[in-house]
Design an enzyme around this catalytic site. Structure first.
Site, PDB file in Angstrom:
ATOM      1  N   GLU A 124      53.890  73.519  34.718  1.00 32.28           N
ATOM      2  CA  GLU A 124      53.830  71.919  34.531  1.00 32.28           C
ATOM      3  C   GLU A 124      53.022  71.280  35.759  1.00 32.28           C
ATOM      4  O   GLU A 124      53.044  72.008  36.838  1.00 32.28           O
ATOM      5  CB  GLU A 124      55.281  71.261  34.565  1.00 32.28           C
ATOM      6  CG  GLU A 124      55.859  71.364  33.175  1.00 32.28           C
ATOM      7  CD  GLU A 124      57.261  70.765  33.159  1.00 32.28           C
ATOM      8  OE1 GLU A 124      57.447  70.066  31.946  1.00 32.28           O
ATOM      9  OE2 GLU A 124      57.829  70.409  34.054  1.00 32.28           O
ATOM     10  N   CYS A 137      50.112  67.262  41.848  1.00 34.06           N
ATOM     11  CA  CYS A 137      50.929  68.206  42.387  1.00 34.06           C
ATOM     12  C   CYS A 137      51.018  69.529  41.466  1.00 34.06           C
ATOM     13  O   CYS A 137      51.371  69.385  40.308  1.00 34.06           O
ATOM     14  CB  CYS A 137      52.354  67.438  41.950  1.00 34.06           C
ATOM     15  SG  CYS A 137      53.779  68.570  42.566  1.00 34.06           S
ATOM     16  N   CYS A 144      60.637  80.459  39.771  1.00 36.73           N
ATOM     17  CA  CYS A 144      60.668  80.602  41.163  1.00 36.73           C
ATOM     18  C   CYS A 144      61.796  81.632  41.831  1.00 36.73           C
ATOM     19  O   CYS A 144      62.710  81.750  40.979  1.00 36.73           O
ATOM     20  CB  CYS A 144      61.219  79.164  41.691  1.00 36.73           C
ATOM     21  SG  CYS A 144      60.966  78.947  43.504  1.00 36.73           S
ATOM     22  N   CYS A 148      67.182  76.833  45.273  1.00 33.60           N
ATOM     23  CA  CYS A 148      67.494  75.641  45.753  1.00 33.60           C
ATOM     24  C   CYS A 148      68.420  74.858  44.979  1.00 33.60           C
ATOM     25  O   CYS A 148      67.977  74.639  43.658  1.00 33.60           O
ATOM     26  CB  CYS A 148      66.329  74.698  46.243  1.00 33.60           C
ATOM     27  SG  CYS A 148      65.116  75.674  47.536  1.00 33.60           S
ATOM     28  N   CYS A 151      67.247  71.732  42.970  1.00 33.31           N
ATOM     29  CA  CYS A 151      65.897  71.817  42.169  1.00 33.31           C
ATOM     30  C   CYS A 151      65.985  72.350  40.907  1.00 33.31           C
ATOM     31  O   CYS A 151      66.718  73.410  40.923  1.00 33.31           O
ATOM     32  CB  CYS A 151      64.885  72.589  43.158  1.00 33.31           C
ATOM     33  SG  CYS A 151      63.209  72.722  42.280  1.00 33.31           S
ATOM     34  N   GLY A 208      57.527  76.988  41.944  1.00 35.70           N
ATOM     35  CA  GLY A 208      57.310  78.208  42.908  1.00 35.70           C
ATOM     36  C   GLY A 208      57.237  77.795  44.103  1.00 35.70           C
ATOM     37  O   GLY A 208      57.247  76.547  44.744  1.00 35.70           O
ATOM     38  N   GLU A 209      57.348  79.068  44.934  1.00 35.50           N
ATOM     39  CA  GLU A 209      57.410  78.793  46.495  1.00 35.50           C
ATOM     40  C   GLU A 209      55.860  79.660  46.725  1.00 35.50           C
ATOM     41  O   GLU A 209      55.509  80.653  46.650  1.00 35.50           O
ATOM     42  CB  GLU A 209      58.303  79.903  46.916  1.00 35.50           C
ATOM     43  CG  GLU A 209      58.110  80.286  48.685  1.00 35.50           C
ATOM     44  CD  GLU A 209      57.875  78.907  49.507  1.00 35.50           C
ATOM     45  OE1 GLU A 209      57.126  78.888  50.029  1.00 35.50           O
ATOM     46  OE2 GLU A 209      58.752  78.141  49.475  1.00 35.50           O
ATOM     47  N   SER A 240      53.623  72.929  50.633  1.00 35.55           N
ATOM     48  CA  SER A 240      55.215  72.870  51.088  1.00 35.55           C
ATOM     49  C   SER A 240      55.777  74.181  50.817  1.00 35.55           C
ATOM     50  O   SER A 240      55.645  74.974  49.847  1.00 35.55           O
ATOM     51  CB  SER A 240      55.696  71.848  50.055  1.00 35.55           C
ATOM     52  OG  SER A 240      57.190  71.668  50.165  1.00 35.55           O
ATOM     53  N   SER A 262      60.476  71.863  53.210  1.00 34.12           N
ATOM     54  CA  SER A 262      61.399  71.326  52.407  1.00 34.12           C
ATOM     55  C   SER A 262      62.590  71.656  53.149  1.00 34.12           C
ATOM     56  O   SER A 262      63.601  73.020  53.034  1.00 34.12           O
ATOM     57  CB  SER A 262      61.637  72.304  51.223  1.00 34.12           C
ATOM     58  OG  SER A 262      62.017  71.797  49.982  1.00 34.12           O
ATOM     59  N   LEU A 263      63.096  70.730  53.849  1.00 42.44           N
ATOM     60  CA  LEU A 263      64.286  70.815  54.970  1.00 42.44           C
ATOM     61  C   LEU A 263      65.630  70.653  54.463  1.00 42.44           C
ATOM     62  O   LEU A 263      66.629  71.428  54.017  1.00 42.44           O
ATOM     63  CB  LEU A 263      64.029  70.222  56.204  1.00 42.44           C
ATOM     64  CG  LEU A 263      64.887  70.292  57.367  1.00 42.44           C
ATOM     65  CD1 LEU A 263      64.758  71.705  57.905  1.00 42.44           C
ATOM     66  CD2 LEU A 263      64.868  69.228  58.434  1.00 42.44           C
ATOM     67  N   HIS A 264      65.868  69.217  54.174  1.00 47.70           N
ATOM     68  CA  HIS A 264      66.941  68.769  53.298  1.00 47.70           C
ATOM     69  C   HIS A 264      68.282  69.030  53.828  1.00 47.70           C
ATOM     70  O   HIS A 264      69.274  68.396  53.384  1.00 47.70           O
ATOM     71  CB  HIS A 264      67.024  69.503  51.746  1.00 47.70           C
ATOM     72  CG  HIS A 264      65.746  69.350  51.080  1.00 47.70           C
ATOM     73  ND1 HIS A 264      65.128  68.256  51.071  1.00 47.70           N
ATOM     74  CD2 HIS A 264      64.802  70.458  50.666  1.00 47.70           C
ATOM     75  CE1 HIS A 264      63.896  68.355  50.399  1.00 47.70           C
ATOM     76  NE2 HIS A 264      63.954  69.947  50.451  1.00 47.70           N
ATOM     77  N   ASN A 339      66.476  63.227  42.359  1.00 46.09           N
ATOM     78  CA  ASN A 339      65.932  62.884  41.017  1.00 46.09           C
ATOM     79  C   ASN A 339      66.705  63.820  39.845  1.00 46.09           C
ATOM     80  O   ASN A 339      66.701  65.027  40.043  1.00 46.09           O
ATOM     81  CB  ASN A 339      64.425  63.416  40.714  1.00 46.09           C
ATOM     82  CG  ASN A 339      63.555  62.373  41.796  1.00 46.09           C
ATOM     83  OD1 ASN A 339      63.599  61.047  41.576  1.00 46.09           O
ATOM     84  ND2 ASN A 339      62.789  62.968  42.480  1.00 46.09           N
ATOM     85  N   CYS A 382      59.941  64.762  41.735  1.00 49.54           N
ATOM     86  CA  CYS A 382      60.026  65.846  42.761  1.00 49.54           C
ATOM     87  C   CYS A 382      61.373  66.819  42.384  1.00 49.54           C
ATOM     88  O   CYS A 382      62.463  66.011  42.214  1.00 49.54           O
ATOM     89  CB  CYS A 382      60.366  65.265  44.066  1.00 49.54           C
ATOM     90  SG  CYS A 382      60.764  66.555  45.477  1.00 49.54           S
TER      91      CYS A 382
END
Length: 404
Positions: A124, A137, A144, A148, A151, A208-209, A240, A262-264, A339, A382
């Site tokens: 996507e 994006c 992945c 996480c 996600c 993906g990373e 990212s 991508s901390l969070h 989201n 996101c």
């Protein structure tokens, strides 16, 4: 319009990729100049002409958006014929195109199989129009390796890495659909009418990373940033990562891209749960790599992404700890309202809570914009991206080989 499945505020039906052999002729779309040079040699172009001819191909493919070799008017007919015998200019197939009520667009793309033991794969890609800019994006993997917990993509196992050309082709498709070329808009192009511009910025924040596929990401950025081709400036390309520390310096040195983390979470015990790679590269190790990221400065700040999870990481104490951690770093903190997606264990923080969190960060001297959710109604926001592609087990691969 084309016969694409275009939906407003609805999700595409799950798709199952059929067993298929790779295309007999590879596509030149998205290739680096070096790869285009190899294709020209294969087509019989003398070595002394390869550099010039590569520049011509790059211009037609990535500046003009050519869909036919016949359009390349400054290329000889003999060379056009030789290229068409060996290659195509095909793009990934668009399975669905969705348009959100806020103007966001999401495409589900099918990529050809890369070998006889693989199936086609779906990814996507999302276009977000804003006043004065348009952000695409892109995905770097099918699925992945990371898990996480906030996600949706993290619930899909890794199927495979994307090639550089497959990454670039996501931008090619977007420009096709938006009529965003230095040429006339193609038939069926969906040109924005909501005040947004065409693609000006790229973010590697899709599936993906990126740093687990850095070679392809690096080569894709080379093509995207080529001033005689796609022409997206490196400062308008952001990669990212969830914190693949060993590859961060190389990313900066080899791409010149902007960095987003991508901390969070501001505490290891919490980030271990939300972003499990933290168990391998903890916050201290991650921030040390950020402090030495090539090119980082007040003019090129690192973006720290922080998804707001109700009752999990959104307290004033978490905000103060976040500020303490980032002291001295050229940073911007991007607060992202969570989201939701089917089966998610989290809820989005209340707006009042997000505003209090943002105020603490802002008073400490950091820009702390709250990202406006875009494309939620088509699961394009996101953390919501996911395809139906699946990794084949050994028995499935054997069955495919037997069928062939």
């Amino acid at each position: 319009m084309t016969n694409l499945d275009i939906a407003h505020s609805s999700r595409p039906a799950p798709t199952v990729a059929p067993v298929a052999e790779p295309a007999a002729k590879p596509s030149l779309v998205g290739m680096t100049r070096a790869r285009l040079g190899e294709a020209l040699v294969e087509a019989g172009v003398p070595e002394r002409q390869v550099k010039m001819r590569s520049a011509q191909l790059n211009h037609w493919l990535h500046n003009r958006g050519a869909t036919s070799f016949d359009a390349m008017t400054n290329v000889s007919k003999d060379l056009r014929a030789a290229l068409s015998q060996r290659f195509t200019l095909e793009r990934p197939e668009i399975l669905t195109e969705q348009i959100s009520k806020d103007g966001t667009r999401k495409w589900l793309l099918r990529l050809p199989a890369q070998g006889p033991r693989q199936r086609p794969a779906d990814v996507e890609v999302v276009y977000i129009p804003e006043e004065g800019r348009g952000t695409l994006c892109v995905s770097s993997q099918v699925g992945c390796t990371l898990t996480c917990t906030f996600c949706h993509t993290g619930t899909q196992v890794l199927v495979r890495n994307l090639t550089a050309a497959e990454i670039v082709s996501q931008l090619i498709v977007a420009r096709d659909r938006l009529g965003d070329w230095n040429a006339a808009a193609p038939d069926g192009a969906v040109v924005p009418t909501d005040g947004g511009r065409f693609v000006t910025n790229i973010v590697f924040m899709g599936m993906g990373e990126p740093l687990y596929n850095l070679d392809s990401v690096r080569d894709a950025i080379e093509v995207m940033a080529d001033g005689e081709g796609l022409g997206i400036g490196r400062r308008k390309i952001t990669v990212s990562t969830s914190g693949v520390v060993p590859e961060m310096r190389r990313l900066g040195e080899e791409t010149g891209a902007q960095l987003a983390i991508s901390l969070h979470a501001a505490r290891d015990e919490l980030r271990d749960v939300i972003v499990p790679i933290n168990r391998k590269y903890d916050i201290k190790t991650l921030l040390e790599a950020c402090r030495t990221y090539p090119g980082a400065s007040n003019a090129r700040r690192i973006t720290f992404e922080y998804v707001m999870l109700k009752g999990v990481n959104d307290s004033p104490a978490e905000a103060r700890e976040l500020v303490r951690l980032l002291a001295g770093l050229p940073a911007k903190i991007n607060l992202i309202p969570f989201n939701p997606w089917p089966g998610s264990p989290y809820e989005c923080s209340d707006w009042e809570t997000i505003e209090k969190f943002s105020e603490i960060v802002f008073r400490a001297g950091y820009a702390s914009p709250v990202r406006t959710p875009r494309g939620r109604d088509i699961s394009a926001a996101c953390g919501q991206l996911k395809s139906e592609s699946k990794r084949l087990r050994a028995k499935e691969r054997e069955a495919m080989e037997a069928a062939e």
